[in-house]
Design a protein around this motif. Sequence first.
Motif, PDB file in Angstrom:
ATOM      1  N   ALA A   1     -15.780  -0.349  -9.725  1.00 27.44           N
ATOM      2  CA  ALA A   1     -14.688   0.326  -9.003  1.00 27.44           C
ATOM      3  C   ALA A   1     -14.589   1.788  -9.416  1.00 27.44           C
ATOM      4  O   ALA A   1     -14.448   2.679  -8.578  1.00 27.44           O
ATOM      5  CB  ALA A   1     -13.368  -0.393  -9.256  1.00 27.44           C
ATOM      6  N   VAL A   2     -14.664   2.051 -10.708  1.00 28.07           N
ATOM      7  CA  VAL A   2     -14.594   3.427 -11.214  1.00 28.07           C
ATOM      8  C   VAL A   2     -15.777   4.224 -10.673  1.00 28.07           C
ATOM      9  O   VAL A   2     -15.613   5.354 -10.192  1.00 28.07           O
ATOM     10  CB  VAL A   2     -14.584   3.452 -12.762  1.00 28.07           C
ATOM     11  N   ARG A   3     -16.958   3.652 -10.730  1.00 30.41           N
ATOM     12  CA  ARG A   3     -18.161   4.350 -10.249  1.00 30.41           C
ATOM     13  C   ARG A   3     -18.048   4.653  -8.750  1.00 30.41           C
ATOM     14  O   ARG A   3     -18.402   5.754  -8.312  1.00 30.41           O
ATOM     15  CB  ARG A   3     -19.399   3.496 -10.541  1.00 30.41           C
ATOM     16  N   ALA A   4     -17.549   3.704  -7.974  1.00 24.36           N
ATOM     17  CA  ALA A   4     -17.395   3.914  -6.526  1.00 24.36           C
ATOM     18  C   ALA A   4     -16.410   5.042  -6.244  1.00 24.36           C
ATOM     19  O   ALA A   4     -16.659   5.898  -5.394  1.00 24.36           O
ATOM     20  CB  ALA A   4     -16.932   2.624  -5.854  1.00 24.36           C
ATOM     21  N   ALA A   5     -15.303   5.056  -6.970  1.00 25.53           N
ATOM     22  CA  ALA A   5     -14.311   6.115  -6.784  1.00 25.53           C
ATOM     23  C   ALA A   5     -14.900   7.469  -7.159  1.00 25.53           C
ATOM     24  O   ALA A   5     -14.690   8.462  -6.460  1.00 25.53           O
ATOM     25  CB  ALA A   5     -13.063   5.827  -7.608  1.00 25.53           C
ATOM     26  N   GLU A   6     -15.652   7.520  -8.250  1.00 28.28           N
ATOM     27  CA  GLU A   6     -16.292   8.765  -8.664  1.00 28.28           C
ATOM     28  C   GLU A   6     -17.273   9.248  -7.598  1.00 28.28           C
ATOM     29  O   GLU A   6     -17.288  10.427  -7.247  1.00 28.28           O
ATOM     30  CB  GLU A   6     -17.027   8.575  -9.986  1.00 28.28           C
ATOM     31  N   LYS A   7     -18.100   8.338  -7.101  1.00 27.18           N
ATOM     32  CA  LYS A   7     -19.105   8.696  -6.097  1.00 27.18           C
ATOM     33  C   LYS A   7     -18.452   9.191  -4.804  1.00 27.18           C
ATOM     34  O   LYS A   7     -18.982  10.074  -4.143  1.00 27.18           O
ATOM     35  CB  LYS A   7     -20.001   7.488  -5.769  1.00 27.18           C
ATOM     36  N   SER A   8     -17.310   8.617  -4.457  1.00 26.49           N
ATOM     37  CA  SER A   8     -16.641   9.000  -3.214  1.00 26.49           C
ATOM     38  C   SER A   8     -15.878  10.319  -3.344  1.00 26.49           C
ATOM     39  O   SER A   8     -15.572  10.963  -2.353  1.00 26.49           O
ATOM     40  CB  SER A   8     -15.674   7.907  -2.762  1.00 26.49           C
ATOM     41  N   GLY A   9     -15.547  10.697  -4.576  1.00 25.41           N
ATOM     42  CA  GLY A   9     -14.852  11.956  -4.814  1.00 25.41           C
ATOM     43  C   GLY A   9     -13.344  11.910  -4.629  1.00 25.41           C
ATOM     44  O   GLY A   9     -12.696  12.949  -4.618  1.00 25.41           O
ATOM     45  N   ILE A  10     -12.752  10.712  -4.516  1.00 26.25           N
ATOM     46  CA  ILE A  10     -11.300  10.642  -4.349  1.00 26.25           C
ATOM     47  C   ILE A  10     -10.592  10.861  -5.680  1.00 26.25           C
ATOM     48  O   ILE A  10     -11.159  10.650  -6.746  1.00 26.25           O
ATOM     49  CB  ILE A  10     -10.829   9.305  -3.724  1.00 26.25           C
ATOM     50  N   THR A  11      -9.349  11.272  -5.590  1.00 31.35           N
ATOM     51  CA  THR A  11      -8.493  11.393  -6.766  1.00 31.35           C
ATOM     52  C   THR A  11      -7.948  10.017  -7.102  1.00 31.35           C
ATOM     53  O   THR A  11      -7.454   9.313  -6.219  1.00 31.35           O
ATOM     54  CB  THR A  11      -7.317  12.351  -6.475  1.00 31.35           C
ATOM     55  N   LEU A  12      -8.034   9.631  -8.368  1.00 31.26           N
ATOM     56  CA  LEU A  12      -7.473   8.354  -8.810  1.00 31.26           C
ATOM     57  C   LEU A  12      -6.176   8.589  -9.557  1.00 31.26           C
ATOM     58  O   LEU A  12      -6.073   9.510 -10.370  1.00 31.26           O
ATOM     59  CB  LEU A  12      -8.447   7.621  -9.728  1.00 31.26           C
ATOM     60  N   HIS A  13      -5.193   7.746  -9.282  1.00 33.30           N
ATOM     61  CA  HIS A  13      -3.901   7.787  -9.974  1.00 33.30           C
ATOM     62  C   HIS A  13      -3.845   6.643 -10.976  1.00 33.30           C
ATOM     63  O   HIS A  13      -4.404   5.578 -10.745  1.00 33.30           O
ATOM     64  CB  HIS A  13      -2.755   7.639  -8.970  1.00 33.30           C
ATOM     65  N   GLU A  14      -3.139   6.867 -12.073  1.00 32.21           N
ATOM     66  CA  GLU A  14      -2.990   5.843 -13.105  1.00 32.21           C
ATOM     67  C   GLU A  14      -2.142   4.666 -12.629  1.00 32.21           C
ATOM     68  O   GLU A  14      -2.367   3.534 -13.011  1.00 32.21           O
ATOM     69  CB  GLU A  14      -2.365   6.439 -14.369  1.00 32.21           C
ATOM     70  N   SER A  15      -1.124   4.955 -11.815  1.00 34.18           N
ATOM     71  CA  SER A  15      -0.237   3.897 -11.344  1.00 34.18           C
ATOM     72  C   SER A  15       0.121   4.149  -9.879  1.00 34.18           C
ATOM     73  O   SER A  15      -0.078   5.239  -9.359  1.00 34.18           O
ATOM     74  CB  SER A  15       1.037   3.828 -12.193  1.00 34.18           C
ATOM     75  N   PHE A  16       0.646   3.111  -9.266  1.00 33.05           N
ATOM     76  CA  PHE A  16       1.020   3.202  -7.854  1.00 33.05           C
ATOM     77  C   PHE A  16       2.533   3.394  -7.773  1.00 33.05           C
ATOM     78  O   PHE A  16       3.296   2.476  -7.490  1.00 33.05           O
ATOM     79  CB  PHE A  16       0.595   1.921  -7.121  1.00 33.05           C
ATOM     80  N   ASP A  17       2.965   4.608  -8.086  1.00 35.42           N
ATOM     81  CA  ASP A  17       4.399   4.900  -8.042  1.00 35.42           C
ATOM     82  C   ASP A  17       4.608   6.378  -7.761  1.00 35.42           C
ATOM     83  O   ASP A  17       3.660   7.127  -7.577  1.00 35.42           O
ATOM     84  CB  ASP A  17       5.085   4.477  -9.346  1.00 35.42           C
ATOM     85  N   GLY A  18       5.860   6.784  -7.713  1.00 32.71           N
ATOM     86  CA  GLY A  18       6.203   8.186  -7.536  1.00 32.71           C
ATOM     87  C   GLY A  18       5.710   8.775  -6.228  1.00 32.71           C
ATOM     88  O   GLY A  18       5.738   8.124  -5.184  1.00 32.71           O
ATOM     89  N   GLU A  19       5.245  10.005  -6.295  1.00 33.49           N
ATOM     90  CA  GLU A  19       4.807  10.722  -5.104  1.00 33.49           C
ATOM     91  C   GLU A  19       3.649  10.014  -4.402  1.00 33.49           C
ATOM     92  O   GLU A  19       3.558  10.042  -3.181  1.00 33.49           O
ATOM     93  CB  GLU A  19       4.398  12.149  -5.475  1.00 33.49           C
ATOM     94  N   PHE A  20       2.772   9.382  -5.172  1.00 32.70           N
ATOM     95  CA  PHE A  20       1.638   8.675  -4.580  1.00 32.70           C
ATOM     96  C   PHE A  20       2.121   7.524  -3.705  1.00 32.70           C
ATOM     97  O   PHE A  20       1.710   7.382  -2.555  1.00 32.70           O
ATOM     98  CB  PHE A  20       0.710   8.163  -5.686  1.00 32.70           C
ATOM     99  N   ALA A  21       3.027   6.712  -4.206  1.00 30.01           N
ATOM    100  CA  ALA A  21       3.555   5.581  -3.435  1.00 30.01           C
ATOM    101  C   ALA A  21       4.332   6.054  -2.211  1.00 30.01           C
ATOM    102  O   ALA A  21       4.325   5.385  -1.173  1.00 30.01           O
ATOM    103  CB  ALA A  21       4.436   4.700  -4.313  1.00 30.01           C
ATOM    104  N   LEU A  22       4.997   7.189  -2.320  1.00 28.48           N
ATOM    105  CA  LEU A  22       5.774   7.712  -1.195  1.00 28.48           C
ATOM    106  C   LEU A  22       4.903   8.139  -0.014  1.00 28.48           C
ATOM    107  O   LEU A  22       5.398   8.285   1.103  1.00 28.48           O
ATOM    108  CB  LEU A  22       6.642   8.888  -1.643  1.00 28.48           C
ATOM    109  N   LYS A  23       3.609   8.327  -0.240  1.00 28.83           N
ATOM    110  CA  LYS A  23       2.704   8.723   0.842  1.00 28.83           C
ATOM    111  C   LYS A  23       2.426   7.580   1.816  1.00 28.83           C
ATOM    112  O   LYS A  23       2.016   7.814   2.937  1.00 28.83           O
ATOM    113  CB  LYS A  23       1.382   9.221   0.271  1.00 28.83           C
ATOM    114  N   VAL A  24       2.627   6.338   1.383  1.00 25.03           N
ATOM    115  CA  VAL A  24       2.307   5.171   2.218  1.00 25.03           C
ATOM    116  C   VAL A  24       3.288   5.078   3.384  1.00 25.03           C
ATOM    117  O   VAL A  24       4.503   5.159   3.209  1.00 25.03           O
ATOM    118  CB  VAL A  24       2.371   3.864   1.395  1.00 25.03           C
ATOM    119  N   ARG A  25       2.749   4.897   4.573  1.00 25.85           N
ATOM    120  CA  ARG A  25       3.561   4.699   5.779  1.00 25.85           C
ATOM    121  C   ARG A  25       3.308   3.281   6.271  1.00 25.85           C
ATOM    122  O   ARG A  25       2.168   2.901   6.500  1.00 25.85           O
ATOM    123  CB  ARG A  25       3.188   5.708   6.869  1.00 25.85           C
TER     124      ARG A  25
END
Length: 113
Positions: A69-93
Amino acid sequence: MADTQVDEKQSAKAERKAAKLARQIGAFAKAHGGAEGQLAYIGQTGTRIVLVGEDGGWGDLVAPTHEIAVRAAEKSGITLHESFDGEFALKVRTGPYEWTRMAGIQLGGPSNG
């Protein structure tokens, strides 16, 4: 010698899986104007890669191991968050389907059973 061949085969298989997941993450990001993610360990099943697009769309993929999973995320270039809360969670519609599934019978939606 035999152990080395097995290790090399397992490593190559893991790298192919990570590359496939990275392509899927990339396709999601392209369809949603970019994406960010969070990794959630789900036991022996592996690690869930939770994706949230810039447009609020969301989805997930499951990798057989945390390392893949870590390798796939690195290869894709996305930003990873430590937890699913705060501003990151607020982005979900979410839409009507998610609200009825989450609320279930309490709001007259379909039961979760």
